[in-house]
Design an enzyme around this catalytic site. Structure first.
Site, PDB file in Angstrom:
ATOM      1  N   ASP A   1       1.177  -1.638   0.076  1.00 43.96           N
ATOM      2  CA  ASP A   1      -0.111  -0.133   0.018  1.00 43.96           C
ATOM      3  C   ASP A   1       0.554   1.635  -0.032  1.00 43.96           C
ATOM      4  O   ASP A   1       2.200   1.306   0.231  1.00 43.96           O
ATOM      5  CB  ASP A   1      -0.831  -0.430   1.373  1.00 43.96           C
ATOM      6  CG  ASP A   1      -1.975   0.934   1.262  1.00 43.96           C
ATOM      7  OD1 ASP A   1      -1.863   1.486   0.168  1.00 43.96           O
ATOM      8  OD2 ASP A   1      -3.347   0.482   1.848  1.00 43.96           O
TER       9      ASP A   1
HETATM   10  C1  BGC Z   1      -4.587   3.035   0.391  1.00 39.65           C
HETATM   11  C2  BGC Z   1      -5.004   2.200  -1.235  1.00 39.65           C
HETATM   12  C3  BGC Z   1      -4.763   2.806  -2.328  1.00 39.65           C
HETATM   13  C4  BGC Z   1      -3.375   4.080  -2.159  1.00 39.65           C
HETATM   14  C5  BGC Z   1      -3.491   4.034  -3.185  1.00 39.65           C
HETATM   15  C6  BGC Z   1      -3.317   4.362   0.021  1.00 39.65           C
HETATM   16  O1  BGC Z   1      -3.522   4.998   0.628  1.00 39.65           O
HETATM   17  O2  BGC Z   1      -5.650   2.644   1.804  1.00 39.65           O
HETATM   18  O3  BGC Z   1      -6.832   1.477  -0.673  1.00 39.65           O
HETATM   19  O4  BGC Z   1      -5.026   1.721  -3.066  1.00 39.65           O
HETATM   20  O5  BGC Z   1      -3.192   4.637  -1.718  1.00 39.65           O
HETATM   21  O6  BGC Z   1      -4.335   5.185  -3.924  1.00 39.65           O
END
Ligand code: BGC
Length: 756
Positions: free
Chosen positions: A283
């Site tokens: 993530d």
């Molecule tokens: C979120 C994810 C997301 C990623 C990219 C993160 O903060 O938890 O769900 O895919 O950002 O945008």
């Protein structure tokens, strides 16, 4: 055994092992890997965002162009449109030594430009065909804009509505969650990933992210394996079994090691036990964040992540900047790096990017494929199917189309909150406000509009939810003046429709609440409207279950519409005026108060079960019942359904057999309507304590007024299995009770025996 034989076996074993880890079955990928330098391999593990999209962490990537040219980038996210994507792809293809194409990711969580209801809303439709089709449209639109890798579906089970990201998933239940996970993966990926309308799905957030302690985002998760396997892991596994090409590791700690560095999770479970062959991406900066978790400096946590089985590092660049040194110091192996690079390349290969790096880049497609009327019509239909009628005691709904309506409320004429959380690719200004929808659907109605109240009167709170633009505007008038205007309108109308609830950013990432009630100014407005004596229908918007005991006690109708997406107003009008009879059912329990959470229907018994009334030394509360205000599976219709003739095909089945359960459903009311028939199983005695009921089947049926249908649901042998104390997935002989009806509280049951 002859010595040369054991040597041969050992040799084959070692070669097999290292081959299994570092070589690819895909000749094109292998040929490329053979040519790559260590730096080029590490470059493939780097996923960056040039900015421009929503940055959910504290950093965005810098010098992206230079890094692409230097072969230091494997993929990009947060950019869209054929032109921009072509420019980036050109850099990789024309200016790097090996011309390895980039992969382009995005968060397309509930539609791309045609924004569908928030996922929690979609799940309330219990309609797998509709949900799958929403994913197909999302894939068609995003691939038309050059994106071929989706950071969706989010399948985290959530049983704590304080957690803002409950909005992004399918609620509390592993069986329903698994069905939805599968539908979404199939929708995004289709049957052939090289088709330019399909994209790789990413199941996230692996794992257990929805069980954050106290409902506070990113917080620790500490859970027994039995609970994990039985309640929280099934939707991830279902997505993987459906062929999801990638997995995103979650932010949270699992058993003392954050998911992004958790080898048990990313290798032992995901790859070895579940046989996942795809790509694991972190993530947003979740690798770096393991430093804050207390696991060492960037070099240490990056090595931990790679060794755990993580392939691609999102934004943090720990892999890019430290892996080489770790290799020199023996903290990671070259095989480990090669293996991660292989998985990135294989994902690109599956998309057909080696054959044609420009496969998803077509300047003509945005015009023909994005935001078509057909897709918008579908969004309207899906939204209407996601609404849940919570209460309609006085049959205030549906409204006649030629009536005098006072439409009031801070969300009644609003575009900024219709799309819901995590819709960064959508344009709020293209959404239909409720007022406009009412005028479209009931042109003969006499409609007045008054805002009536602010979403919140607290400027400090408003500031926190206005981070991505104005969501909760505080009016310059006094709260009293706003209420007075609304009340005057109400007095001149036949009926009041109040559109109230949460602003979009009151849920979603980093939007946890300790108080999940409707903000006070809106409740005051409601009370004033009810006091006029006019019938009041409440259209309630939110990204989570709310605590609405006070509202529920008022003599009003309540239609829960979540954040309905781009066609919000039209869909709300379709249901309010009866063009579509609501059929949604809740997929997460609505607590009476926050003290009840975590709350879910699949409770176990205690040794001291609670009786109906409070009793000392029983498992109950002094100040509230155990039951939620609205249970999982609950939802009304403008018509009524009666269940009868529950029956089972066999009283006894052998291990491995299926059994059919049937029930007659009759539409006994005045409207045609759809009903979600649900089947729950209770394994009466088993080796680990069983939940009192668990969803194991459902079917949505359409019944004309007066019509009856017999609905049969098959319980397969798989549906009788659970993970026991040694984590074997087995069924145990004994009696099973089966409940079938329109919500998780149904009491009619039949029994069967599973013999040895
Ligand atoms: C979120 C994810 C997301 C990623 C990219 C993160 O903060 O938890 O769900 O895919 O950002 O945008």
């Amino acid at each position: 055994m002859k010595p040369y034989l054991s040597f041969l076996i050992l040799f084959i074993g070692v070669v097999g092992l290292s081959f299994g880890q570092t070589t690819s079955d895909i000749p094109e990928v292998q040929a490329l890997l053979d040519k790559m330098t260590l730096e080029e391999k590490i470059g493939q593990l780097n996923l960056v965002t040039p900015g421009g999209g929503v940055a959910t962490g504290s950093v965005v990537s810098s010098n992206v162009e230079a890094k692409i040219k230097a072969g230091e980038v494997g993929g990009l996210f947060g950019i869209a449109g054929p032109e921009k994507i072509r420019q980036a792809q050109d850099l990789a293809i024309n200016q790097t030594r090996l011309k390895i194409p980039l992969i382009f990711g995005s968060d397309v969580i509930h539609g791309y430009k045609t924004t569908f209801p928030i996922p929690l809303g979609m799940s309330a439709s219990w309609d797998m065909e509709l949900i799958k089709h929403s994913a197909e449209i999302a894939a068609m639109e995003s691939t038309a804009d050059g994106i071929n890798w989706n950071f969706s579906p989010m399948v985290d089970i959530a049983r704590d509505p304080r957690w803002g990201r409950i909005a992004e998933g399918a609620g509390e239940d592993p069986f329903l969650g698994s069905a939805i996970a599968k539908a979404m993966v199939e929708g995004y990926q289709g049957t052939d990933l090289t088709q330019p309308q399909t994209m790789i799905a990413t199941v996230k957030h692996f794992a257990l992210y929805g069980a954050a302690e106290s409902g506070r985002d990113y917080n620790t998760v500490d859970m027994s394996r039995i609970k994990m396997f039985n309640q929280y892991l099934p939707p991830y596994k279902a997505a993987i079994d459906a062929g999801a090409g990638s997995v995103m590791s979650s932010f949270n700690d699992v058993d003392g090691i954050p998911a992004s560095g958790n080898k048990w999770l990313l290798t032992d479970l995901l790859r070895d036990r579940w046989n996942f062959k795809g790509l694991v991406v972190s993530d947003y900066t979740s690798v770096n964040e393991m430093t804050a978790h207390g696991l060492g400096d960037l070099q240490a946590v990056s090595a931990l992540a790679l060794n755990a089985g993580l392939d691609m590092d999102m934004v943090g660049e720990g892999f890019l900047t430290t892996l080489q040194q770790s290799l020199e110091e023996g903290k990671v192996t070259e095989d480990g790096i090669t293996q991660a690079a292989r998985r990135v390349l294989e994902a690109k290969y599956k998309l057909g990017l080696f054959e044609d790096p420009y496969r998803y880049i077509d300047n003509k497609r945005p015009k023909t494929d994005i935001l078509t009327q057909k897709s918008r019509d579908f969004a309207r239909k899906l939204a209407a199917h996601s609404f849940v009628l919570l209460k309609n005691d006085q049959q205030i709904l549906p409204l006649k189309k030629s009536t005098r309506i006072a439409l009031v409320g801070p969300l009644a004429n609003d575009k900024n909150n219709m799309l819901g959380t995590w819709a960064p690719t959508g344009d709020p200004q293209l959404s239909i406000p409720v007022l406009e929808g009412f005028k479209n659907v009931a042109p003969d109605a006499e409609i007045t509009y008054a805002k009536g109240a602010n979403i919140t009167n607290d400027p400090a709170f408003a500031e926190k939810i206005n981070v991505f633009g104005m969501r909760a505007e505080i009016d310059s008038r006094t709260p009293e003046a706003m209420i007075d205007e609304a009340v005057a309108n109400a007095k001149g109308a036949d009926v009041v429709v109040a559109v109230i609830g949460e602003a979009t950013e009151m849920t979603g990432e980093a939007a946890s609440r300790t108080d999940i009630s409707i903000p006070e100014p809106q409740l005051k407005l409601l009370q004033a409207l009810v006091d006029t004596g006019k019938p009041v229908a409440v259209v309630l918007m939110s990204g989570r279950p709310l605590t609405i005991e006070a509202l529920n006690a008022m003599p009003v109708s309540i239609l829960q519409v979540w954040h309905p997406g781009i066609e919000a107003g039209n869909a709300v009008a379709d249901v309010v005026f009866g063009d579509y009879n609501p059929s949604g059912k809740l997929t997460a329990s609505w607590p009476r108060n926050v003290g009840q959470v975590p709350i879910y229907y699949a409770q176990k018994n205690t040794g001291r079960p609670a009786p109906d009334e409070f009793a000392k030394f029983k498992s109950n509360y002094l100040d509230a019942p155990n039951s939620p205000l609205f249970a999982f599976g609950y939802g009304l219709s403008y018509t009524t359904f009666e269940y009868s003739d529950l029956s089972i095909s066999k009283p006894k089945i052998a291990m491995g057999d299926s059994v059919d359960v049937s029930v007659k459903v009759t539409n006994t009311g005045d409207y045609d309507g759809e009903e979600v028939v649900q089947l729950y199983v209770h394994d009466v005695v088993r080796s680990i304590t069983p939940p009192l009921r668990e969803l194991k089947g459902f079917k949505k049926v359409m019944l004309k007024k007066g019509e009856s249908k017999t609905v049969t649901i098959t319980i397969s042998p798989e549906n009788l299995k659970f993970y026991n104390s040694t984590l074997d997935f087995i069924a145990e002989p004994g009696i099973f009770e089966v409940f079938m009806g329109g919500n998780s509280n149904v009491t009619e049951k039949v029994e069967f025996e599973l013999s040895k």
